[in-house]
Design a protein around this motif. Structure first.
Motif, mmCIF file in Angstrom:
data_model
loop_
_atom_site.group_PDB
_atom_site.id
_atom_site.type_symbol
_atom_site.label_atom_id
_atom_site.label_comp_id
_atom_site.label_asym_id
_atom_site.label_seq_id
_atom_site.Cartn_x
_atom_site.Cartn_y
_atom_site.Cartn_z
ATOM 1 N N LEU A 30 0.822 -1.197 0.000
ATOM 2 C CA LEU A 30 0.000 0.000 0.000
ATOM 3 C C LEU A 30 0.866 1.262 0.000
ATOM 4 C CD1 LEU A 30 -2.839 1.216 0.072
ATOM 5 C CD2 LEU A 30 -2.749 1.033 2.573
ATOM 6 N N SER A 31 1.997 1.224 0.676
ATOM 7 C CA SER A 31 2.869 2.394 0.754
ATOM 8 C C SER A 31 3.439 2.775 -0.611
ATOM 9 C CB SER A 31 4.008 2.150 1.748
ATOM 10 O OG SER A 31 4.963 1.248 1.231
ATOM 11 N N GLN A 32 3.442 1.844 -1.548
ATOM 12 C CA GLN A 32 3.956 2.109 -2.892
ATOM 13 C C GLN A 32 2.893 2.694 -3.823
ATOM 14 O OE1 GLN A 32 7.300 1.689 -3.372
ATOM 15 N NE2 GLN A 32 7.209 1.172 -1.201
ATOM 16 N N ALA A 33 1.647 2.704 -3.380
ATOM 17 C CA ALA A 33 0.539 3.185 -4.212
ATOM 18 C C ALA A 33 0.481 4.710 -4.201
ATOM 19 C CB ALA A 33 -0.780 2.619 -3.700
ATOM 20 N N SER A 34 0.079 5.267 -5.326
ATOM 21 C CA SER A 34 -0.089 6.722 -5.411
ATOM 22 C C SER A 34 -1.449 7.122 -4.845
ATOM 23 C CB SER A 34 -0.006 7.174 -6.866
ATOM 24 O OG SER A 34 -1.154 6.736 -7.585
ATOM 25 N N ARG A 35 -1.589 8.409 -4.578
ATOM 26 C CA ARG A 35 -2.871 8.923 -4.097
ATOM 27 C C ARG A 35 -3.971 8.605 -5.096
ATOM 28 N NH1 ARG A 35 -6.268 12.578 -5.068
ATOM 29 N NH2 ARG A 35 -4.974 13.665 -6.567
ATOM 30 N N ASP A 36 -3.691 8.768 -6.385
ATOM 31 C CA ASP A 36 -4.698 8.489 -7.412
ATOM 32 C C ASP A 36 -5.091 7.014 -7.442
ATOM 33 O OD1 ASP A 36 -4.814 11.157 -8.146
ATOM 34 O OD2 ASP A 36 -3.405 10.919 -9.808
ATOM 35 N N GLU A 37 -4.118 6.137 -7.257
ATOM 36 C CA GLU A 37 -4.431 4.704 -7.218
ATOM 37 C C GLU A 37 -5.339 4.377 -6.035
ATOM 38 O OE1 GLU A 37 -0.523 2.636 -9.239
ATOM 39 O OE2 GLU A 37 -0.343 3.414 -7.200
ATOM 40 N N ILE A 38 -5.025 4.959 -4.897
ATOM 41 C CA ILE A 38 -5.836 4.706 -3.708
ATOM 42 C C ILE A 38 -7.221 5.325 -3.867
ATOM 43 C CG2 ILE A 38 -6.016 5.066 -1.214
ATOM 44 C CD1 ILE A 38 -2.875 5.070 -1.225
ATOM 45 N N ALA A 39 -7.271 6.536 -4.421
ATOM 46 C CA ALA A 39 -8.555 7.226 -4.601
ATOM 47 C C ALA A 39 -9.472 6.486 -5.569
ATOM 48 C CB ALA A 39 -8.327 8.654 -5.070
ATOM 49 N N SER A 40 -8.907 5.659 -6.432
ATOM 50 C CA SER A 40 -9.731 4.915 -7.390
ATOM 51 C C SER A 40 -10.428 3.713 -6.753
ATOM 52 C CB SER A 40 -8.889 4.465 -8.581
ATOM 53 O OG SER A 40 -8.008 3.416 -8.215
ATOM 54 N N ILE A 41 -10.063 3.389 -5.516
ATOM 55 C CA ILE A 41 -10.676 2.269 -4.797
ATOM 56 C C ILE A 41 -11.999 2.739 -4.202
ATOM 57 C CG2 ILE A 41 -10.409 0.637 -2.894
ATOM 58 C CD1 ILE A 41 -7.346 1.039 -3.215
ATOM 59 N N ASP A 42 -13.030 1.955 -4.387
ATOM 60 C CA ASP A 42 -14.354 2.288 -3.853
ATOM 61 C C ASP A 42 -14.262 2.529 -2.350
ATOM 62 O OD1 ASP A 42 -17.143 2.667 -4.064
ATOM 63 O OD2 ASP A 42 -17.494 0.618 -3.369
ATOM 64 N N GLY A 43 -14.755 3.679 -1.890
ATOM 65 C CA GLY A 43 -14.733 4.002 -0.476
ATOM 66 C C GLY A 43 -13.528 4.820 -0.043
ATOM 67 N N PHE A 44 -12.627 5.109 -0.970
ATOM 68 C CA PHE A 44 -11.425 5.891 -0.660
ATOM 69 C C PHE A 44 -11.412 7.151 -1.517
ATOM 70 C CE2 PHE A 44 -10.278 1.898 1.101
ATOM 71 C CZ PHE A 44 -9.398 2.182 2.129
ATOM 72 N N GLU A 45 -12.294 8.098 -1.161
ATOM 73 C CA GLU A 45 -12.319 9.353 -1.894
ATOM 74 C C GLU A 45 -10.989 10.092 -1.690
ATOM 75 O OE1 GLU A 45 -13.931 10.012 2.146
ATOM 76 O OE2 GLU A 45 -14.527 8.630 0.598
ATOM 77 N N ASP A 46 -10.802 11.197 -2.400
ATOM 78 C CA ASP A 46 -9.528 11.914 -2.399
ATOM 79 C C ASP A 46 -9.001 12.229 -1.004
ATOM 80 O OD1 ASP A 46 -9.269 11.866 -5.141
ATOM 81 O OD2 ASP A 46 -10.170 13.837 -5.437
ATOM 82 N N GLY A 47 -9.871 12.677 -0.101
ATOM 83 C CA GLY A 47 -9.423 13.050 1.238
ATOM 84 C C GLY A 47 -8.848 11.879 2.007
ATOM 85 N N ILE A 48 -9.495 10.744 1.940
ATOM 86 C CA ILE A 48 -9.006 9.542 2.626
ATOM 87 C C ILE A 48 -7.722 9.059 1.960
ATOM 88 C CG2 ILE A 48 -9.522 7.148 3.264
ATOM 89 C CD1 ILE A 48 -11.183 9.189 4.808
ATOM 90 N N ALA A 49 -7.699 9.069 0.639
ATOM 91 C CA ALA A 49 -6.500 8.642 -0.091
ATOM 92 C C ALA A 49 -5.307 9.512 0.297
ATOM 93 C CB ALA A 49 -6.742 8.699 -1.594
ATOM 94 N N GLU A 50 -5.515 10.814 0.417
ATOM 95 C CA GLU A 50 -4.437 11.727 0.808
ATOM 96 C C GLU A 50 -3.941 11.409 2.211
ATOM 97 O OE1 GLU A 50 -1.533 14.376 0.597
ATOM 98 O OE2 GLU A 50 -2.840 13.892 -1.086
ATOM 99 N N ARG A 51 -4.839 11.083 3.119
ATOM 100 C CA ARG A 51 -4.434 10.740 4.486
ATOM 101 C C ARG A 51 -3.631 9.438 4.521
ATOM 102 N NH1 ARG A 51 -9.429 13.349 5.305
ATOM 103 N NH2 ARG A 51 -9.261 15.019 6.830
ATOM 104 N N VAL A 52 -3.996 8.492 3.673
ATOM 105 C CA VAL A 52 -3.246 7.233 3.600
ATOM 106 C C VAL A 52 -1.823 7.510 3.108
ATOM 107 C CG1 VAL A 52 -3.072 5.003 2.428
ATOM 108 C CG2 VAL A 52 -5.291 5.778 3.291
ATOM 109 N N VAL A 53 -1.700 8.294 2.055
ATOM 110 C CA VAL A 53 -0.373 8.629 1.524
ATOM 111 C C VAL A 53 0.440 9.371 2.583
ATOM 112 C CG1 VAL A 53 0.831 10.035 -0.200
ATOM 113 C CG2 VAL A 53 -1.091 8.596 -0.889
#
Length: 60
Positions: A30-53
């Motif tokens: 997961l640490s290798q994934a980009s914000r856009d890759e994470i944001a494309s996952i259902d339930g991971f809108e941009d804000g959550i994806a940014e927090r993961v990154v």
């Protein structure tokens, strides 16, 4: 046993399952994934994806 994905803020049991279903089997993967890759996952809108990154950037 604690789920390593739930160590990330805003990732609970449901989102941890969603990450696994999306093909992420470990925090390292997961640490290798980009914000856009994470944001494309259902339930991971941009804000959550940014927090993961940010979670991984703060660990370095």
């Amino acid at each position: 046993m604690s789920d390593p994905f739930t160590e990330i803020r805003y990732v609970g049991d449901h989102r941890a399952d969603v990450l696994r279903n999306a093909g992420y089997d470990s925090l390292d993967e997961l640490s290798q994934a980009s914000r856009d890759e994470i944001a494309s996952i259902d339930g991971f809108e941009d804000g959550i994806a940014e927090r993961v990154v940010r979670h991984f950037k703060n660990e370095q």
